[in-house]
Design a protein around this motif. Structure first.
Motif, mmCIF file in Angstrom:
data_model
loop_
_atom_site.group_PDB
_atom_site.id
_atom_site.type_symbol
_atom_site.label_atom_id
_atom_site.label_comp_id
_atom_site.label_asym_id
_atom_site.label_seq_id
_atom_site.Cartn_x
_atom_site.Cartn_y
_atom_site.Cartn_z
ATOM 1 N N UNK A 182 -39.287 -22.315 15.733
ATOM 2 C CA UNK A 182 -39.338 -22.789 14.340
ATOM 3 C C UNK A 182 -37.937 -23.006 13.793
ATOM 4 N N UNK A 183 -37.065 -22.050 14.065
ATOM 5 C CA UNK A 183 -35.697 -22.158 13.549
ATOM 6 C C UNK A 183 -35.009 -23.389 14.132
ATOM 7 N N UNK A 184 -35.149 -23.573 15.435
ATOM 8 C CA UNK A 184 -34.517 -24.739 16.070
ATOM 9 C C UNK A 184 -35.018 -26.041 15.454
ATOM 10 N N UNK A 185 -36.324 -26.060 15.129
ATOM 11 C CA UNK A 185 -36.898 -27.302 14.612
ATOM 12 C C UNK A 185 -36.338 -27.665 13.237
ATOM 13 N N UNK A 186 -35.682 -26.699 12.575
ATOM 14 C CA UNK A 186 -35.045 -27.019 11.298
ATOM 15 C C UNK A 186 -33.734 -27.775 11.501
ATOM 16 N N UNK A 238 -36.120 -10.119 15.573
ATOM 17 C CA UNK A 238 -36.321 -11.570 15.525
ATOM 18 C C UNK A 238 -35.327 -12.233 14.581
ATOM 19 N N UNK A 239 -34.869 -11.508 13.566
ATOM 20 C CA UNK A 239 -33.867 -12.112 12.681
ATOM 21 C C UNK A 239 -32.579 -12.381 13.459
ATOM 22 N N UNK A 240 -32.246 -11.457 14.365
ATOM 23 C CA UNK A 240 -31.026 -11.628 15.163
ATOM 24 C C UNK A 240 -31.099 -12.897 16.014
ATOM 25 N N UNK A 241 -32.185 -13.075 16.761
ATOM 26 C CA UNK A 241 -32.243 -14.252 17.636
ATOM 27 C C UNK A 241 -32.396 -15.544 16.832
ATOM 28 N N UNK A 242 -33.034 -15.469 15.663
ATOM 29 C CA UNK A 242 -33.096 -16.672 14.818
ATOM 30 C C UNK A 242 -31.727 -16.978 14.209
ATOM 31 N N UNK A 243 -30.974 -15.937 13.863
ATOM 32 C CA UNK A 243 -29.597 -16.175 13.403
ATOM 33 C C UNK A 243 -28.817 -16.871 14.507
ATOM 34 N N UNK A 244 -28.989 -16.393 15.733
ATOM 35 C CA UNK A 244 -28.284 -17.016 16.858
ATOM 36 C C UNK A 244 -28.704 -18.473 17.021
ATOM 37 N N UNK A 245 -30.007 -18.740 16.928
ATOM 38 C CA UNK A 245 -30.487 -20.119 17.092
ATOM 39 C C UNK A 245 -29.863 -21.025 16.026
ATOM 40 N N UNK A 250 -26.941 -24.073 16.595
ATOM 41 C CA UNK A 250 -27.135 -25.457 16.123
ATOM 42 C C UNK A 250 -25.969 -25.890 15.235
ATOM 43 N N UNK A 251 -25.537 -25.011 14.350
ATOM 44 C CA UNK A 251 -24.433 -25.342 13.453
ATOM 45 C C UNK A 251 -23.159 -25.603 14.268
ATOM 46 N N UNK A 252 -22.924 -24.773 15.277
ATOM 47 C CA UNK A 252 -21.713 -24.932 16.093
ATOM 48 C C UNK A 252 -21.744 -26.234 16.899
#
Ligand code: F6R
Length: 364
Positions: free
Chosen positions: A22-26, A157-164, A168-170
């Protein structure tokens, strides 16, 4: 509702493939294999430096992103924990950018560091999970992470979503700064899109990890080591273990062992070595051999090739799927979290509500 799991933490660990996707899809468009950032994000082409700050697990996610911003975007990153950054005399540059990472969006030190950076003329962005939080309100730009509500006090899950989100930002920053060409961007988009499946594969090893965790539960001290992007993951592994199992744990850069911590090694100290088969693998494995030569119990977390090449004498090994070398922390987070979780359940601690801890730290 725990969805059939014993604890919210277990539920949230197992939700990761879905919420990472979901995070990646943003951020990424799978059809064109390109990255897009929210309206009003930093002008990365012009930025001369990015200041990153957060607390605890969110800080470790930020620390991992430093490697990504450097490698993919050639962007200098100044990073510190928020409770230090806010009181430092940081030489902020004119027109600089500051990025804060927070699950709750209410962490007092992170919010104060954000306000200080704003007062010093920085443009403010936040990777934040709770959209109606103070940090989300006060940031100029919000980089979303779609983790959904995180109930367990220990962040997973917040940690891995932060990483995702940070990855993407990087990548977008790298593209904007001309460091990544369109082909390199596409390759990274594809690698990121594989991570939910790889995390699911890593989670499938839960049964074996539970057996190893029962033995870790006997330890008084545990060391975690890694290099490069996996060094902050070693720090995160140690934090996760100590906060829910109350076993003393420390994370170190593998190269630092011989500068002090190796004195702790004896037959009762498990050393958890995070070493995918990447460019730093051999260096890390030689540090592991130094530990083994002193009677230490080495638990290697690596891919099949990495475990095969490590030779004899490992105490235990956890096999992890092969992943893009810079994205390893997203996937290796799974065994790290499961080890902490099962160690804590073996000890019978209150996993979702560990003693002395609060989910959101609104005091300074
Ligand atoms: C550890 C943990 C804490 C938080 C930290 C920051 O498992 O959950 O270290 O990561 O308190 O919290 P947020 O991200 O809400 O700012």
């Amino acid at each position: 509702d725990k969805d059939g799991h014993r604890h919210f933490m277990a539920k949230e660990i197992h939700e990761q493939p879905e919420v990472i996707a979901h995070t990646l899809s943003r951020y990424l468009d799978p059809a064109s294999e390109t990255m897009r950032l929210p309206e009003g994000a930093f002008d990365f082409a012009r930025l001369d430096r990015l200041t990153v700050s957060a607390c605890g697990t969110a800080y470790y996610a930020g620390l991992i992103s430093k490697y990504w911003f450097e490698t993919w975007a050639g962007l200098p990153v100044e990073i510190d924990i928020a409770s230090e950054l806010r009181y430092r005399d940081v030489p902020y540059t004119e027109g600089g950018g500051a990025l804060f990472v927070s699950q709750s969006g209410e962490t007092a030190d992170t919010l104060a560091a954000l306000r200080e950076a704003r007062a010093r003329g920085q443009k403010i962005a936040a990777v934040v999970n709770v959209p109606e939080s103070s940090i989300a309100r006060e940031a100029d730009v919000i980089f979303p992470m779609a983790a959904g509500p995180e109930i367990g006090v220990a962040s997973t899950k917040a940690f891995t979503c932060q990483l995702a989100a940070l990855a993407c930002i990087a990548v977008a920053a790298g593209r904007a700064r001309g460091r990544l060409d369109a082909e390199a961007e596409r390759a990274l988009v594809r690698a990121l899109l594989e991570t939910p499946r790889l995390v699911a594969e890593a989670l499938a090893g839960a049964g074996e990890i539970e057996a190893i965790a029962r033995e870790i539960a006997e330890a008084r001290d545990v060391l975690y080591v890694g290099r490069g992007v996996n060094f902050p993951l070693a720090l995160e592994g140690a934090l996760k273990l100590k906060e829910i199992s109350y076993i003393h744990a420390e994370g170190y850069a593998a190269g630092e062992l011989k500068h002090g911590p190796i004195a702790l090694i004896d037959k009762d100290v498990p050393v958890i070595v995070v070493a995918p088969r990447d460019a730093l693998y051999e260096k890390t494995i030689s540090n592991m051999h130094e530990v083994m030569a002193r009677g230490g119990k080495a638990l290697l977390i690596s891919d099949r090739e990495g475990i095969a090449e490590a030779g004899d004498g490992l105490w235990r090994a956890i096999e992890t799927p092969t992943v893009h070398p810079l994205l390893a922390p997203v996937v290796y987070a799974a065994p790290i979290q499961l080890l902490a979780y099962y160690t804590a359940t073996a000890k019978g601690t209150d996993v979702d509500q560990p003693r002395n801890l609060a989910k959101s730290v609104t005091v300074e």
